[in-house]
Design an enzyme around this catalytic site. Structure first.
Site, short mmCIF file in Angstrom:
data_model
loop_
_atom_site.label_atom_id
_atom_site.label_comp_id
_atom_site.label_asym_id
_atom_site.label_seq_id
_atom_site.Cartn_x
_atom_site.Cartn_y
_atom_site.Cartn_z
N CYS A 41 23.19 43.29 73.71
CA CYS A 41 23.35 43.41 75.16
C CYS A 41 24.78 43.75 75.57
O CYS A 41 25.04 44.00 76.75
CB CYS A 41 22.89 42.13 75.84
SG CYS A 41 21.24 41.64 75.31
N HIS A 78 27.67 39.01 83.27
CA HIS A 78 26.51 39.29 82.42
C HIS A 78 25.28 38.62 83.03
O HIS A 78 24.22 39.24 83.12
CB HIS A 78 26.77 38.79 81.00
CG HIS A 78 25.76 39.26 80.00
ND1 HIS A 78 25.47 40.59 79.83
CD2 HIS A 78 24.97 38.57 79.13
CE1 HIS A 78 24.54 40.71 78.90
NE2 HIS A 78 24.22 39.50 78.46
N GLU A 115 28.95 31.41 80.78
CA GLU A 115 29.79 32.45 81.37
C GLU A 115 30.63 31.89 82.52
O GLU A 115 31.78 32.30 82.71
CB GLU A 115 28.95 33.63 81.84
CG GLU A 115 29.79 34.83 82.24
CD GLU A 115 28.99 36.08 82.56
OE1 GLU A 115 29.61 37.13 82.76
OE2 GLU A 115 27.74 36.01 82.62
N LYS A 159 21.38 41.43 87.76
CA LYS A 159 20.14 41.36 86.98
C LYS A 159 18.99 40.76 87.78
O LYS A 159 17.84 40.84 87.37
CB LYS A 159 20.38 40.60 85.68
CG LYS A 159 21.24 41.39 84.68
CD LYS A 159 21.42 40.67 83.37
CE LYS A 159 22.17 41.51 82.35
NZ LYS A 159 23.59 41.73 82.67
N HIS A 166 17.09 42.52 82.90
CA HIS A 166 18.13 42.70 81.88
C HIS A 166 17.82 43.94 81.05
O HIS A 166 16.84 43.98 80.31
CB HIS A 166 18.18 41.46 81.00
CG HIS A 166 19.31 41.43 80.02
ND1 HIS A 166 20.24 42.45 79.89
CD2 HIS A 166 19.68 40.49 79.10
CE1 HIS A 166 21.10 42.15 78.96
NE2 HIS A 166 20.79 40.96 78.46
N PHE A 210 23.60 39.16 71.76
CA PHE A 210 23.14 38.44 70.57
C PHE A 210 24.02 38.86 69.39
O PHE A 210 24.39 40.02 69.24
CB PHE A 210 21.69 38.78 70.25
CG PHE A 210 20.68 38.05 71.10
CD1 PHE A 210 21.03 37.19 72.12
CD2 PHE A 210 19.32 38.24 70.86
CE1 PHE A 210 20.09 36.53 72.89
CE2 PHE A 210 18.36 37.58 71.62
CZ PHE A 210 18.74 36.73 72.63
#
Length: 412
Positions: A163, A302, A313, A334, A339, A398
């Site tokens: 991502c 994010h 975050e 998002k 996402h 990830f």
């Protein structure tokens, strides 16, 4: 001497708009692109919702033969490229094509093509697998096909960091131009993973929201968040060396001034405690831009709508910005799009550039229940009119990949 790098073209196709204008209008009007999955039958699936690109017919923008020989993720990327090229008014005949590169990322690549050909192999045998299977499926083919489409003969590559892919890609392209290796780069990401195995795989690692309420599925920073919603699309920007852009009379949207990247070195899916890795990426980006934390006006987070990401975050932003975190505006778009995995940073870069250009801070939509672990100014539900000089975009992937880029309002 390091060269200045500016943004001179935009292209996007997303769940809330099939071009930049529609997409941006959707962002500032708090439009939600989450809806029931139509790309396959979800009767047996726990997850029913996704952020699909709507009313997309590739044959309207690509010739029929080409469309059939491209996976959906590449189709989306080429449509966004066509818009970017029109927007930038770049004439390949008037530049050196060997100084013009393409770097377009994808987290997973042609997942639909992989599924279809695996089914063919099982049901009909190896001789029936398409000869186009590999050229359609592999991750680099969006970048390769775009280079062919536009005639770019410079560096062409695909960076895959889950991502974080598109933000990493934009950052590396910034460096490539700044240090003189290229004059122009198409940079960003594309993804089309709303497929059976894509949804099943992310569902079974407990990453996706199982909510069937379109307005309460992708809810970044909300205390009731329970997973992200898969989205698809493409977001691309044209990065160009400043003098090259001025010489051809290009419209300059913004300047890119900072990039930072780091690794958590912790866990394959969970962020490091306290968002330590993400904080370092942000700190590195600010150092690269040669600015203090209080100069950052807006952060496109994010903000995936998972418990660990959003709380981690938040901690990362507090660590990186210190006291300045109390006043910085932070939002996740998002909630609008879901996402987009490897394309997320691409569409979010477009958001940051438009936010600077128009002086409008995008909202975090779908927000109802405050979370004491996410206590930043997240610009809830409604866009905010505010002059923005510096905007930061974060992407966390990830594998522990973290990337952060900083855009600045262009000044001579």
């Amino acid at each position: 001497m390091e060269r200045r790098v500016v943004v001179t073209g935009l292209g996007a196709i997303t769940p809330i708009g099939n071009n930049v204008e529609e997409f941006w209008k959707g962002i500032i009007s708090s439009k939600c692109g989450i809806d029931e999955i139509t790309l396959f039958d979800v009767s047996d699936f726990k997850v029913k919702l996704a952020g699909e690109v709507k009313n997309f017919n590739p044959e309207e923008r690509l010739d029929k033969r080409s469309a059939k020989r491209l996976d959906r993720y590449t189709q989306l990327a080429i449509v966004a490229t066509k818009e970017l090229m029109e927007d930038s008014k770049l004439n390949i005949e008037e530049i050196n094509p060997e100084r013009f590169g393409v770097a377009v990322s994808s987290g997973i690549g042609g997942l639909g093509t992989i599924e279809n050909n695996t089914e063919t192999l099982i049901e009909k045998g190896p001789d029936r697998v398409s000869p186009m299977y590999i050229p359609m499926a592999i991750n680099n083919m969006a970048a390769g096909n775009i280079a062919i489409e536009v005639g770019a003969k410079g560096e062409s590559f695909c960076m895959t960091t889950a991502c974080a892919s598109a933000t990493h890609t934009i950052g590396e392209c910034f460096r490539i131009i700044r240090h003189g290796y290229q004059d122009l780069m198409i940079a960003g990401g594309t993804e089309a993973s709303i497929t059976k195995t894509g949804i099943a795989g992310f569902t079974n690692i407990k990453a996706l929201s199982t909510s069937e309420d379109k307005t309460r599925a992708s809810i970044p920073f909300d205390k009731e968040r329970n997973g992200f919603v898969m989205g698809e699309g493409a977001g691309l920007i044209l990065l160009e060396e400043l003098e090259h852009a001025k010489k051809r009379g290009a419209k300059i949207y913004a300047e890119i001034v900072g990039y930072g990247a780091s690794s958590d070195s912790y866990h394959i899916t969970s962020p490091a405690p306290g968002g330590e890795g993400g904080a370092r990426a942000m700190t590195y980006a600010m150092k690269d831009a040669e600015i203090e934390a209080d100069k950052i006006d807006y952060i496109n987070a994010h903000g995936t709508s998972t418990h660990l990401n959003d709380s981690g975050e938040t901690s990362a932003i507090k660590t990186a910005l210190g006291e300045a975190s109390k006043k910085v505006m932070v939002s996740s778009t998002k909630g609008h799009t879901g996402h987009l995995l490897g394309a997320a940073g691409g569409v979010e870069a477009v958001v940051c550039v438009k936010a600077i250009e128009e002086g409008i801070v995008p909202p975090t939509i779908g927000y109802k229940v405050p979370d004491e672990e996410c206590d930043l100014d997240i610009v809830p539900n409604e866009a905010r009119k505010k002059d923005i000089k510096y905007a930061m975009s974060n992407s966390l992937g990830f594998g522990g990949h973290n990337s952060s880029i900083i855009f600045k309002k262009y000044e001579e």
